[in-house]
Design a protein around this motif. Structure first.
Motif, PDB file in Angstrom:
ATOM      1  N   GLY A 140      28.378  61.849  11.713  1.00  0.00           N
ATOM      2  CA  GLY A 140      28.705  60.437  11.524  1.00  0.00           C
ATOM      3  C   GLY A 140      27.682  59.824  10.594  1.00  0.00           C
ATOM      4  O   GLY A 140      27.347  60.389   9.560  1.00  0.00           O
ATOM      5  N   SER A 141      27.169  58.678  10.968  1.00  0.00           N
ATOM      6  CA  SER A 141      26.189  57.983  10.122  1.00  0.00           C
ATOM      7  C   SER A 141      25.681  56.754  10.875  1.00  0.00           C
ATOM      8  O   SER A 141      26.374  56.229  11.758  1.00  0.00           O
ATOM      9  CB  SER A 141      26.848  57.524   8.826  1.00  0.00           C
ATOM     10  N   ILE A 142      24.528  56.262  10.440  1.00  0.00           N
ATOM     11  CA  ILE A 142      24.107  54.943  10.929  1.00  0.00           C
ATOM     12  C   ILE A 142      25.169  53.911  10.508  1.00  0.00           C
ATOM     13  O   ILE A 142      25.349  52.883  11.181  1.00  0.00           O
ATOM     14  CB  ILE A 142      22.691  54.567  10.401  1.00  0.00           C
ATOM     15  N   ALA A 143      25.903  54.238   9.430  1.00  0.00           N
ATOM     16  CA  ALA A 143      26.986  53.358   8.971  1.00  0.00           C
ATOM     17  C   ALA A 143      28.178  53.369   9.923  1.00  0.00           C
ATOM     18  O   ALA A 143      29.109  52.579   9.763  1.00  0.00           O
ATOM     19  CB  ALA A 143      27.438  53.767   7.562  1.00  0.00           C
ATOM     20  N   GLY A 144      28.148  54.244  10.905  1.00  0.00           N
ATOM     21  CA  GLY A 144      29.170  54.241  11.951  1.00  0.00           C
ATOM     22  C   GLY A 144      28.701  53.529  13.204  1.00  0.00           C
ATOM     23  O   GLY A 144      29.430  53.441  14.204  1.00  0.00           O
ATOM     24  N   VAL A 147      26.734  47.936  10.260  1.00  0.00           N
ATOM     25  CA  VAL A 147      27.317  47.765   8.924  1.00  0.00           C
ATOM     26  C   VAL A 147      26.267  47.144   8.010  1.00  0.00           C
ATOM     27  O   VAL A 147      25.246  46.639   8.471  1.00  0.00           O
ATOM     28  CB  VAL A 147      28.576  46.871   8.943  1.00  0.00           C
ATOM     29  N   TYR A 148      26.523  47.216   6.713  1.00  0.00           N
ATOM     30  CA  TYR A 148      25.630  46.563   5.740  1.00  0.00           C
ATOM     31  C   TYR A 148      26.475  46.041   4.590  1.00  0.00           C
ATOM     32  O   TYR A 148      27.602  46.509   4.384  1.00  0.00           O
ATOM     33  CB  TYR A 148      24.537  47.530   5.253  1.00  0.00           C
ATOM     34  N   PRO A 149      25.967  45.043   3.848  1.00  0.00           N
ATOM     35  CA  PRO A 149      26.769  44.434   2.786  1.00  0.00           C
ATOM     36  C   PRO A 149      27.261  45.486   1.796  1.00  0.00           C
ATOM     37  O   PRO A 149      26.490  46.365   1.387  1.00  0.00           O
ATOM     38  CB  PRO A 149      25.785  43.462   2.101  1.00  0.00           C
ATOM     39  N   VAL A 153      34.161  49.856   3.555  1.00  0.00           N
ATOM     40  CA  VAL A 153      35.099  50.944   3.881  1.00  0.00           C
ATOM     41  C   VAL A 153      34.347  52.196   4.353  1.00  0.00           C
ATOM     42  O   VAL A 153      34.779  52.865   5.292  1.00  0.00           O
ATOM     43  CB  VAL A 153      36.027  51.262   2.684  1.00  0.00           C
ATOM     44  N   TYR A 154      33.218  52.497   3.709  1.00  0.00           N
ATOM     45  CA  TYR A 154      32.435  53.653   4.186  1.00  0.00           C
ATOM     46  C   TYR A 154      32.029  53.430   5.641  1.00  0.00           C
ATOM     47  O   TYR A 154      32.190  54.319   6.483  1.00  0.00           O
ATOM     48  CB  TYR A 154      31.196  53.873   3.303  1.00  0.00           C
ATOM     49  N   CYS A 155      31.505  52.236   5.940  1.00  0.00           N
ATOM     50  CA  CYS A 155      31.113  51.930   7.329  1.00  0.00           C
ATOM     51  C   CYS A 155      32.333  52.048   8.249  1.00  0.00           C
ATOM     52  O   CYS A 155      32.226  52.586   9.364  1.00  0.00           O
ATOM     53  CB  CYS A 155      30.525  50.523   7.433  1.00  0.00           C
ATOM     54  N   ASN A 183      24.019  61.147  13.658  1.00  0.00           N
ATOM     55  CA  ASN A 183      24.243  59.926  12.864  1.00  0.00           C
ATOM     56  C   ASN A 183      22.983  59.578  12.075  1.00  0.00           C
ATOM     57  O   ASN A 183      22.097  58.895  12.581  1.00  0.00           O
ATOM     58  CB  ASN A 183      24.621  58.771  13.809  1.00  0.00           C
ATOM     59  N   PRO A 184      22.909  60.063  10.838  1.00  0.00           N
ATOM     60  CA  PRO A 184      21.679  59.840  10.064  1.00  0.00           C
ATOM     61  C   PRO A 184      21.670  58.529   9.286  1.00  0.00           C
ATOM     62  O   PRO A 184      22.712  57.995   8.924  1.00  0.00           O
ATOM     63  CB  PRO A 184      21.674  61.007   9.052  1.00  0.00           C
ATOM     64  N   GLY A 185      20.450  58.092   8.991  1.00  0.00           N
ATOM     65  CA  GLY A 185      20.228  57.080   7.963  1.00  0.00           C
ATOM     66  C   GLY A 185      20.085  57.790   6.629  1.00  0.00           C
ATOM     67  O   GLY A 185      20.668  58.868   6.436  1.00  0.00           O
ATOM     68  N   GLU A 190      23.272  64.972  -2.477  1.00  0.00           N
ATOM     69  CA  GLU A 190      24.104  64.514  -3.607  1.00  0.00           C
ATOM     70  C   GLU A 190      24.882  63.239  -3.234  1.00  0.00           C
ATOM     71  O   GLU A 190      25.666  62.721  -4.026  1.00  0.00           O
ATOM     72  CB  GLU A 190      25.074  65.630  -4.033  1.00  0.00           C
ATOM     73  N   PHE A 191      24.669  62.770  -2.007  1.00  0.00           N
ATOM     74  CA  PHE A 191      25.429  61.643  -1.458  1.00  0.00           C
ATOM     75  C   PHE A 191      25.452  60.424  -2.388  1.00  0.00           C
ATOM     76  O   PHE A 191      26.516  59.877  -2.698  1.00  0.00           O
ATOM     77  CB  PHE A 191      24.817  61.278  -0.098  1.00  0.00           C
ATOM     78  N   SER A 192      24.256  59.980  -2.838  1.00  0.00           N
ATOM     79  CA  SER A 192      24.224  58.748  -3.650  1.00  0.00           C
ATOM     80  C   SER A 192      24.742  58.993  -5.061  1.00  0.00           C
ATOM     81  O   SER A 192      25.294  58.086  -5.691  1.00  0.00           O
ATOM     82  CB  SER A 192      22.802  58.167  -3.683  1.00  0.00           C
ATOM     83  N   ALA A 243      11.012  54.384   7.577  1.00  0.00           N
ATOM     84  CA  ALA A 243      11.037  53.139   6.796  1.00  0.00           C
ATOM     85  C   ALA A 243      12.414  52.462   6.779  1.00  0.00           C
ATOM     86  O   ALA A 243      12.604  51.483   6.052  1.00  0.00           O
ATOM     87  CB  ALA A 243      10.595  53.428   5.359  1.00  0.00           C
ATOM     88  N   GLN A 244      13.382  52.996   7.546  1.00  0.00           N
ATOM     89  CA  GLN A 244      14.711  52.364   7.593  1.00  0.00           C
ATOM     90  C   GLN A 244      15.002  51.939   9.037  1.00  0.00           C
ATOM     91  O   GLN A 244      15.611  52.673   9.807  1.00  0.00           O
ATOM     92  CB  GLN A 244      15.798  53.335   7.090  1.00  0.00           C
ATOM     93  N   PRO A 245      14.581  50.731   9.398  1.00  0.00           N
ATOM     94  CA  PRO A 245      14.741  50.310  10.786  1.00  0.00           C
ATOM     95  C   PRO A 245      16.179  49.971  11.170  1.00  0.00           C
ATOM     96  O   PRO A 245      16.495  49.891  12.348  1.00  0.00           O
ATOM     97  CB  PRO A 245      13.846  49.070  10.889  1.00  0.00           C
TER      98      PRO A 245
HETATM   99  C1  8X3 Z   1      24.737  57.168   4.765  1.00  0.00           C
HETATM  100  C2  8X3 Z   1      23.627  56.389   5.399  1.00  0.00           C
HETATM  101  O1  8X3 Z   1      22.378  54.199   5.349  1.00  0.00           O
HETATM  102  O2  8X3 Z   1      23.116  55.156   3.227  1.00  0.00           O
HETATM  103  O3  8X3 Z   1      25.713  57.456   5.723  1.00  0.00           O
HETATM  104  O4  8X3 Z   1      24.752  54.218   4.718  1.00  0.00           O
HETATM  105  S1  8X3 Z   1      23.465  54.919   4.630  1.00  0.00           S
END
Ligand code: 8X3
Ligand code: NDP
Length: 256
Positions: A140-144, A147-149, A153-155, A183-185, A190-192, A243-245
């Protein structure tokens, strides 16, 4: 073939590739999925020489249900004894508000992150039910979880993964199948680059000024999840860079 078999989706890069390497090291034989056949072939060759791992490559697009079904059906019988499924393949595409969102981006995310995960799970569950210690790990993801601005749709897709993770656990417990999620941050893979449509300079800026996670951190967590004693299930893990709270919040340039 005495070794256990794991199928990893999205093994051509990032978290999936690192997980393949770690599971090979831990004595699994592997079914390696991803669309880039050359990368799968190269990985299979390396894992065979380094760890004596036998691999079958599955160079298919998990968005295509017919292709998923056919490629699983075509596996030799001894390779259908799949104990571990790591539903890892996925992506973010774009970082726009909904008004400016790109429909193709939305379709790719929804079709891969949600439908691809469902297609692979639906196809493998009947086979996994017959194995000794079946386990599905959903990435999953922290985006699950938050949410963030411009994550919209990814979230949304990753919130669906979170819901499916819980649903599968409820449904599959009676069949002795463990279901877990990690669920990573922010992990530098290659994600970005994929998210920014190949703009490596823009993608690189995502990881500037703080110490991001690396794919091996998540592979390590996946191994932790699947190596617990038979009676223990890790329902879910959330793993963040220090560093990503929170989702979308990164403390940069603090010498971290
Ligand atoms: C990717 C993590 O924080 O870039 O799933 O959305 S984040
Ligand atoms: P990468 O881009 O490095 O890897 C993504 C993998 O998914 C590749 O192997 C890619 O292979 C595969 N993939 C994508 N689409 C398909 C498809 N349609 N069919 C089959 N395989 C596909 O990214 P990550 O390793 O970072 O991402 C892995 C998972 O982790 C994703 O689900 C992502 O959402 C999640 N995640 C990532 C985070 C991060 O910050 N990096 C944080 C939280 C979660 P190919 O292109 O060869 O098909």
């Amino acid at each position: 073939m005495a070794k256990k078999i794991a199928l990893i989706t999205g093994a051509t890069a990032g978290i999936g590739k690192a997980t393949a390497e770690l599971l090979a090291q831990q004595g699994f034989n592997l079914i390696l999925n991803g669309r880039r056949r050359d990368r799968l072939e190269e990985l299979a060759t390396i894992l065979a020489s380094e760890y004596g791992t036998a691999s079958v490559i599955m160079p298919i697009d998990i968005r295509d249900y017919e292709e998923v079904k056919a490629s699983v059906l075509a596996l030799p019988d001894e390779w259908k004894n799949i104990e571990v499924l790591v539903n890892n393949a996925g992506l973010a595409a774009g970082l726009d508000n909904i008004e400016n969102g790109d429909i193709d981006h939305w379709n790719r995310m929804i079709d891969t992150n949600i439908k691809g995960l469902l297609y692979m799970s639906k196809t493998l569950i009947p086979l996994m039910k017959k194995t000794a210690n079946p386990h599905i790990v959903n990435v999953g993801s922290i985006a699950g979880k938050e949410v963030y601005p411009n994550g919209n749709v990814y979230c949304g897709t990753k919130h669906m993964v979170d819901a499916l993770n819980k649903s599968m656990r409820r449904e599959l417990a009676e069949f002795n199948i463990k279901v877990s999620s990690v669920n990573p941050g922010a992990v530098e893979t290659e994600f970005s680059i994929v998210r920014m449509d190949g703009d490596e300079e823009r993608a690189g800026k995502v990881y500037e000024g703080f110490e991001n996670l690396v794919a091996e951190d998540i592979a390590d967590a996946i191994w932790y999840i699947i190596s617990r004693p038979a009676h223990v299930n890790i329902n879910e893990l959330i793993i963040m860079p220090k560093a990503q709270p929170a989702a979308g919040v990164i403390i940069r340039n603090k010498g971290l």
